[in-house]
Design a protein around this motif. Sequence first.
Motif, mmCIF file in Angstrom:
data_model
loop_
_atom_site.group_PDB
_atom_site.id
_atom_site.type_symbol
_atom_site.label_atom_id
_atom_site.label_comp_id
_atom_site.label_asym_id
_atom_site.label_seq_id
_atom_site.Cartn_x
_atom_site.Cartn_y
_atom_site.Cartn_z
ATOM 1 N N TYR A 94 6.805 -15.399 -22.385
ATOM 2 C CA TYR A 94 5.924 -15.524 -21.224
ATOM 3 C C TYR A 94 6.755 -15.958 -20.024
ATOM 4 N N GLN A 95 6.605 -15.264 -18.894
ATOM 5 C CA GLN A 95 7.292 -15.622 -17.657
ATOM 6 C C GLN A 95 6.277 -15.648 -16.520
ATOM 7 N N GLU A 96 6.416 -16.596 -15.636
ATOM 8 C CA GLU A 96 5.509 -16.669 -14.497
ATOM 9 C C GLU A 96 5.640 -15.416 -13.636
ATOM 10 N N LEU A 97 4.518 -14.978 -13.088
ATOM 11 C CA LEU A 97 4.503 -13.807 -12.227
ATOM 12 C C LEU A 97 4.529 -14.209 -10.757
ATOM 13 N N SER A 98 5.294 -13.464 -9.960
ATOM 14 C CA SER A 98 5.225 -13.617 -8.511
ATOM 15 C C SER A 98 4.006 -12.848 -8.008
ATOM 16 N N GLN A 99 3.646 -13.053 -6.746
ATOM 17 C CA GLN A 99 2.526 -12.302 -6.182
ATOM 18 C C GLN A 99 2.844 -10.816 -6.133
ATOM 19 N N ASP A 100 4.093 -10.474 -5.831
ATOM 20 C CA ASP A 100 4.491 -9.068 -5.840
ATOM 21 C C ASP A 100 4.274 -8.447 -7.217
ATOM 22 N N LYS A 144 0.836 -1.195 0.000
ATOM 23 C CA LYS A 144 0.000 0.000 0.000
ATOM 24 C C LYS A 144 0.872 1.246 0.000
ATOM 25 N N LYS A 145 0.547 2.197 -0.864
ATOM 26 C CA LYS A 145 1.310 3.429 -0.912
ATOM 27 C C LYS A 145 0.420 4.649 -0.709
ATOM 28 N N LEU A 146 -0.849 4.420 -0.393
ATOM 29 C CA LEU A 146 -1.764 5.543 -0.259
ATOM 30 C C LEU A 146 -1.375 6.439 0.907
ATOM 31 N N GLY A 147 -0.726 5.856 1.918
ATOM 32 C CA GLY A 147 -0.280 6.679 3.039
ATOM 33 C C GLY A 147 0.725 7.717 2.604
ATOM 34 N N ILE A 148 1.610 7.345 1.654
ATOM 35 C CA ILE A 148 2.590 8.294 1.136
ATOM 36 C C ILE A 148 1.882 9.423 0.409
ATOM 37 N N ARG A 204 11.364 -5.298 -6.920
ATOM 38 C CA ARG A 204 10.749 -6.560 -6.519
ATOM 39 C C ARG A 204 10.310 -7.410 -7.702
ATOM 40 N N THR A 205 10.819 -7.088 -8.895
ATOM 41 C CA THR A 205 10.436 -7.883 -10.064
ATOM 42 C C THR A 205 11.648 -8.300 -10.882
ATOM 43 N N ASP A 206 11.571 -9.498 -11.437
ATOM 44 C CA ASP A 206 12.569 -9.926 -12.417
ATOM 45 C C ASP A 206 11.898 -10.326 -13.731
ATOM 46 N N ASN A 207 10.594 -10.072 -13.827
ATOM 47 C CA ASN A 207 9.849 -10.358 -15.060
ATOM 48 C C ASN A 207 10.176 -9.285 -16.091
ATOM 49 N N GLU A 208 10.653 -9.714 -17.262
ATOM 50 C CA GLU A 208 11.109 -8.755 -18.268
ATOM 51 C C GLU A 208 9.963 -7.914 -18.815
ATOM 52 N N ASP A 209 8.764 -8.489 -18.931
ATOM 53 C CA ASP A 209 7.594 -7.720 -19.378
ATOM 54 C C ASP A 209 7.308 -6.568 -18.409
ATOM 55 N N ILE A 213 1.255 -4.868 -10.901
ATOM 56 C CA ILE A 213 0.518 -4.611 -12.140
ATOM 57 C C ILE A 213 -0.857 -4.022 -11.832
ATOM 58 N N LEU A 214 -1.562 -4.646 -10.921
ATOM 59 C CA LEU A 214 -2.919 -4.183 -10.604
ATOM 60 C C LEU A 214 -2.900 -2.815 -9.933
ATOM 61 N N TYR A 215 -1.921 -2.601 -9.070
ATOM 62 C CA TYR A 215 -1.826 -1.308 -8.394
ATOM 63 C C TYR A 215 -1.533 -0.195 -9.385
ATOM 64 N N MET A 216 -0.582 -0.425 -10.300
ATOM 65 C CA MET A 216 -0.205 0.622 -11.240
ATOM 66 C C MET A 216 -1.299 0.882 -12.266
ATOM 67 N N ARG A 217 -2.103 -0.112 -12.581
ATOM 68 C CA ARG A 217 -3.243 0.128 -13.480
ATOM 69 C C ARG A 217 -4.184 1.160 -12.840
#
Length: 232
Positions: A64-70, A2-6, A180-185, A75-79
């Motif tokens: 295609y690369q598997e996504l971690s939960q982070d 969560k970043k809404l506090g910032i 927190r990501t190593d997914n190239e996409d 992705i959903l947060y930035m959308r």
Amino acid sequence: MKKLGILVAGLLLLAVLGAGCITGDSTMETTTVSPSGGPPEDRGYGGIPGEGYSEVPNVSAMPYQELSQDEIDAILYMREEEKLARDVYLVLYNKTGLPVFQNIAKSEQTHMDMVLSLIEKYNLTDPVEGMGVGEFKSTEMQNLYEELVSKGSVNEVEALKVGALIEEIDIKDLEEWLKRTDNEDVKAVFESLMAGSENHLRAFTRLLENRYDVTYSPQVLSQEEYLSIVGR
């Protein structure tokens, strides 16, 4: 994460420094915008030559690369965060008539579409599907939208400060997610979003300085990082 506090903290600082929603179709053009028209300081992103353009990664052509939960959370947060930026800028354009808000809103739509390409590739659920301007699934994001619009509706200077604050937050969030990501996409899209946000921050702060003789002080980024972005 969560970043809404910032963001809320930034808004409180904005109120110290500075001491509605709109209706209609939310579908927008999804191309990058070139500066044109208006007085020099208003062209495109504030009359800053060469800014306002960012490469759009073709994620469908990447492996295609598997996504971690982070990565899913990112992705959903930035959308939703890119929608927040777009919607606030649409409202502030209607309030102020400043072309910078209209042009950057178009860029934010492109950013939204870039994140959507990740959602579609990895079969995620779009958190803002079917939502109009000023509508959000998250209660916190909805409240934040209304707070930002209220702050930015005071006058043109406060509107530009709100724009700069949003871009600072985007940069800070993207920096954290990229760690927190190593997914190239995800990396390709987020790095493109970062370049766009840096362009937008320069546009807002230089317009404040050039037209209103207001020197912007960073509210989220360190002074050192801010100056490295704006080129001072």
